[in-house]
Design a protein around this motif. Sequence first.
Motif, PDB file in Angstrom:
ATOM      1  N   TYR A  91       0.844  -1.204   0.000  1.00 17.60           N
ATOM      2  CA  TYR A  91       0.000   0.000   0.000  1.00 17.60           C
ATOM      3  C   TYR A  91       0.876   1.249   0.000  1.00 17.60           C
ATOM      4  O   TYR A  91       2.010   1.217   0.458  1.00 17.60           O
ATOM      5  N   TYR A  92       0.330   2.348  -0.467  1.00 17.32           N
ATOM      6  CA  TYR A  92       0.996   3.641  -0.376  1.00 17.32           C
ATOM      7  C   TYR A  92       0.014   4.635   0.252  1.00 17.32           C
ATOM      8  O   TYR A  92      -1.196   4.415   0.241  1.00 17.32           O
ATOM      9  N   LEU A 126      -3.757   3.245   0.015  1.00 20.88           N
ATOM     10  CA  LEU A 126      -4.301   2.731  -1.240  1.00 20.88           C
ATOM     11  C   LEU A 126      -3.430   1.585  -1.740  1.00 20.88           C
ATOM     12  O   LEU A 126      -2.211   1.605  -1.556  1.00 20.88           O
ATOM     13  N   CYS A 163      -1.126  -0.875  -3.921  1.00 21.36           N
ATOM     14  CA  CYS A 163      -0.203  -0.853  -5.052  1.00 21.36           C
ATOM     15  C   CYS A 163      -0.790  -1.742  -6.145  1.00 21.36           C
ATOM     16  O   CYS A 163      -1.741  -2.485  -5.907  1.00 21.36           O
ATOM     17  N   SER A 164      -0.197  -1.708  -7.330  1.00 26.40           N
ATOM     18  CA  SER A 164      -0.651  -2.590  -8.401  1.00 26.40           C
ATOM     19  C   SER A 164      -0.344  -4.044  -8.036  1.00 26.40           C
ATOM     20  O   SER A 164       0.399  -4.325  -7.092  1.00 26.40           O
ATOM     21  N   CYS A 187       5.388   0.771  -3.252  1.00 25.30           N
ATOM     22  CA  CYS A 187       5.118   1.707  -4.342  1.00 25.30           C
ATOM     23  C   CYS A 187       4.917   3.111  -3.790  1.00 25.30           C
ATOM     24  O   CYS A 187       4.714   3.288  -2.596  1.00 25.30           O
ATOM     25  N   SER A 189       2.830   5.146  -5.826  1.00 27.03           N
ATOM     26  CA  SER A 189       1.502   5.384  -6.396  1.00 27.03           C
ATOM     27  C   SER A 189       1.052   4.067  -7.019  1.00 27.03           C
ATOM     28  O   SER A 189       1.821   3.102  -7.073  1.00 27.03           O
ATOM     29  N   SER A 190      -0.166   4.022  -7.508  1.00 30.74           N
ATOM     30  CA  SER A 190      -0.665   2.776  -8.098  1.00 30.74           C
ATOM     31  C   SER A 190       0.085   2.417  -9.378  1.00 30.74           C
ATOM     32  O   SER A 190       0.076   1.269  -9.808  1.00 30.74           O
ATOM     33  N   GLU A 191       0.763   3.391  -9.994  1.00 36.11           N
ATOM     34  CA  GLU A 191       1.492   3.144 -11.234  1.00 36.11           C
ATOM     35  C   GLU A 191       3.002   3.174 -11.079  1.00 36.11           C
ATOM     36  O   GLU A 191       3.733   3.006 -12.053  1.00 36.11           O
ATOM     37  N   CYS A 204       5.809   1.328  -9.058  1.00 41.36           N
ATOM     38  CA  CYS A 204       6.266   0.271  -8.162  1.00 41.36           C
ATOM     39  C   CYS A 204       7.763   0.421  -7.893  1.00 41.36           C
ATOM     40  O   CYS A 204       8.536   0.798  -8.780  1.00 41.36           O
TER      41      CYS A 204
END
Length: 152
Positions: free
Chosen positions: A101-102, A109, A111-112, A118, A120-122, A124
């Motif tokens: 999560y980040y 939220l 991670c991917s 990560c 952000s979700s994009e 890593c």
Amino acid sequence: ISSISETFQNSNFKNSNFSRPILKVLCSFSQNETMTFLLDRECLNNCPESTYGSESKECLPCHGSCSQCIGPRQTQCSSCPQQSFYVEHLGICVEKCPSGYYSENGLCLPCSAYCLECTSSERCLKCDHNLLLVNESCTDRCPDGMFRNQNR
């Protein structure tokens, strides 16, 4: 029933000797059938922060990690104190986001997929399951022209 309601609305029962069950009944008739909750001998339309409205029409305390909640358990938080982060799909408040999560705007939220760390979700930083980190994403294959470094 209306006379009970009128008597209750026009009186101050805060320091009365009425028992909790009697006060709950009086609260339930005091607001024309809207949800009314009892807190410290007072009838409220909504429960204050750090409490929730129980099925028994009382404002009861949230778990200590929550600032707002829908029930008494640690997994029933709906918002967190300022120093904490909220993991929405788990309903918990944490001091630090868990692995995978980040943090963003007080939320943890995810991670991917297959990403352990990560920003952000994009983006890593570290992959799971022996996957390779290529261009901030996790993959199981090296891109053309590259080979796998066995030391990493």
